[in-house]
Write an enzyme that holds these catalytic residues in place. Structure first.
Site, PDB file in Angstrom:
ATOM      1  CB  CYS A  24      10.638  -1.070   1.900  1.00  0.00           C
ATOM      2  SG  CYS A  24      10.633  -0.911   0.108  1.00  0.00           S
ATOM      3  CD1 TRP A  83      -0.170  -1.499   3.141  1.00  0.00           C
ATOM      4  CD2 TRP A  83       0.583   0.593   3.331  1.00  0.00           C
ATOM      5  NE1 TRP A  83       0.592  -1.420   4.290  1.00  0.00           N
ATOM      6  CE2 TRP A  83       1.067  -0.151   4.433  1.00  0.00           C
ATOM      7  CE3 TRP A  83       0.930   1.936   3.235  1.00  0.00           C
ATOM      8  CZ2 TRP A  83       1.885   0.409   5.419  1.00  0.00           C
ATOM      9  CZ3 TRP A  83       1.741   2.504   4.213  1.00  0.00           C
ATOM     10  CH2 TRP A  83       2.205   1.727   5.297  1.00  0.00           C
ATOM     11  CD  GLU A 102      10.962  -4.490  -1.578  1.00  0.00           C
ATOM     12  OE1 GLU A 102      11.389  -4.363  -0.404  1.00  0.00           O
ATOM     13  OE2 GLU A 102      10.179  -3.709  -2.097  1.00  0.00           O
TER      14      GLU A 102
END
Length: 505
Positions: free
Chosen positions: A280, A149, A246
């Site tokens: 990330c 998201w 990932e």
């Protein structure tokens, strides 16, 4: 996000649905169906049929469809950016930037798939000199993609576009927080291929994602937390389905004593605070040489003046998209302070009901969760170090290994090569993500496999090796008619080739 049951007009049978909301104000954005396992399996079956058509197209024909899709996205970029803004909460400018990067990747994958994956000649070696050898990369068939998201366009497109360019069809399960964005991508591509189910979306919650993992897909690409990634791997193991994972990161930015302090501070601030820290590959730790630590802190705090989270146009930081993350951010800040960290900006009171204000902590103990665990919020832990050796040692003292950055005029490349991570930027931050030719992925608890670049194209294929005999071999080795004399000649040949001391030239 809530799940409800609604009757269908055709059968009056209840259909489970869920809502997506604007995280900045709680407004309803859309209502979507929770797709069952049967519906997911049906989507994969449709994709399997469509793969026969899509996979049979030439690279140039697929590229034409993909480049048309790129143009459609580009022309409707404001529409997609607004939808992403409403579902994810990020400012319009950040939503547009994400889409721009995705468009560039679609174009690169379309234009380079033939060169990377098409047949190429390789040397056969002396023993097989009579053979013409080629290798090419064939599509796997149907690829499942589970997207996040935080970057609902850019991140999944790193799998979707490359898988499509390689000749696969795709079934995409977007995050339950941004289902509308995923549906928009699938709908626009379906327009381009005239209704064929080459790219389909299955919306839903965790059960829908699990159904995709256990469906008859040929590979699954997942982006999300490490904990969920382990569940994905376990589910995919039922059918021996290969995966790309990932997962998270705890990336650091290293500042050497000769660095451009203003630029390093600018990069650290943006890397840590953009997208409300929900990145990330964003910056969560900063290690600054002690000789320039004070000047760095003065600079970054000066640049941070006026930077705030909110829903108005003047705010450059959006809300925390996933409400449960607020408790994690709060706990990390509190743990660092309790263990002795100094609050330079923000602090424990920075965490609100929807927004988290920028928080900068210094002298943060390396044992605190602010250092050891992924925070995924607009916080920075900035610590002084006595040398670049210490900076590298502390950077690598984590189970994660996704990305990072180094600011140094003289030693940037040397320091970058010593960092245990899949990606590093020198004198910039997150630049590697915008380079379509570079592979994207991590090591350790950050996952494995690569998207983007030639590596990303090959991830969604299998290597096909072919040999073709050009002329009769001097020695027929693959025959029961082979004689002892021929065995002796082969042994002599191998001794001449490999028996002596070899030097590299």
């Amino acid at each position: 996000m809530t799940a409800t049951l609604e009757p269908t007009a055709a059968t009056d049978a209840p259909v489970e649905t869920f809502d997506s909301f604007n995280p900045a104000n709680g407004d309803l954005v859309g209502t979507h169906a929770v797709r069952s396992k049967a519906e997911v399996d049906a989507a994969v079956a449709r994709a399997r049929e469509a793969a026969a058509w899509w996979g049979s197209l030439s690279f140039d024909e697929r590229a034409e469809h993909l480049l048309t899709w790129r143009s459609v996205i580009t022309r409707r970029i404001a529409q997609l950016a607004d939808l992403s803004h409403r579902e994810n909460g990020k400012p319009h400018g950040d939503a547009q930037l994400e889409i721009i990067l995705a468009i560039d990747h679609v174009a690169w994958a379309a234009k380079n798939a033939k060169k990377v994956l098409g047949p190429s000649k390789v040397k056969s070696g002396l023993l097989m000199a009579n053979q013409a050898s080629t290798v090419e990369y064939k599509p796997l068939g149907v690829v499942g993609v589970i997207g996040p998201w935080n970057y609902p366009v850019f991140t999944p497109m790193g799998s979707i576009a490359y898988a499509l360019a390689a000749g696969n069809t795709v079934v995409f399960k977007p995050s339950e927080y941004t289902p509308g964005v995923g549906q928009w991508l699938a709908d626009t591509f379906t327009e381009v291929v005239h209704g064929r189910p080459v790219l389909q979306v299955v919306t839903g919650l965790g059960e829908t994602g699990n159904a995709l993992c256990t469906a008859a897909v040929d590979k699954l690409a997942f982006t999300g937390s490490g904990a969920t990634g382990k569940k994905v791997m376990a589910a995919c193991a039922e059918n021996l389905t290969p995966v790309i994972i990932e997962a998270g990161g705890k990336d650091s930015l290293i500042v050497d004593e000769d660095a451009d302090i203003a630029k390093a501070a600018e990069a650290a601030l943006w890397g840590g605070m953009s997208n409300a820290g929900q990145t990330c590959i964003g910056t969560e730790r900063v290690y600054v040489h002690e000789k320039v630590f004070d000047s760095f802190m003065i600079e970054i705090l000066d640049q941070a003046k006026g930077l705030r989270a909110g829903a108005d146009e003047g705010a450059k930081i959006g809300p925390i998209t996933m409400p449960s993350q607020l408790k994690i951010i709060q706990s990390h800040i509190d743990d660092a302070i309790e263990k002795g960290a100094h609050v330079a900006l923000g602090g424990s009171d920075a965490v609100g009901e929807r927004f988290v204000q920028p928080t900068i902590l210094t002298h943060v103990p390396e044992t605190s969760t602010e250092i050891t665990e992924e925070t995924f919020g607009p916080t920075l832990a900035i610590n002084p170090v006595s040398s670049m050796d210490e900076a590298v040692e502390l950077t690598n003292a984590t189970s994660y290994g996704l990305a990072g950055a180094v600011f140094s005029k003289k030693q940037g490349m040397q320091i970058a090569r010593r960092i245990r991570s899949g990606m590093t930027s020198v004198n910039s931050v997150i630049a590697f993500a915008g380079v379509p030719t570079l592979p994207f992925g991590g090591v350790g608890q950050s996952g494995f496999g690569r998207i983007h670049g030639p590596d990303g194209l090959k991830e969604f294929t299998y290597a096909k090796a072919i040999t073709r005999q050009k002329f009769k071999p001097v020695m027929m080795l693959t025959s029961f008619e082979r004689t002892a004399k021929e065995d002796g000649r082969v042994a002599q040949l191998m001794t001449l080739l490999h028996g002596g001391k070899q030097t590299l030239k």
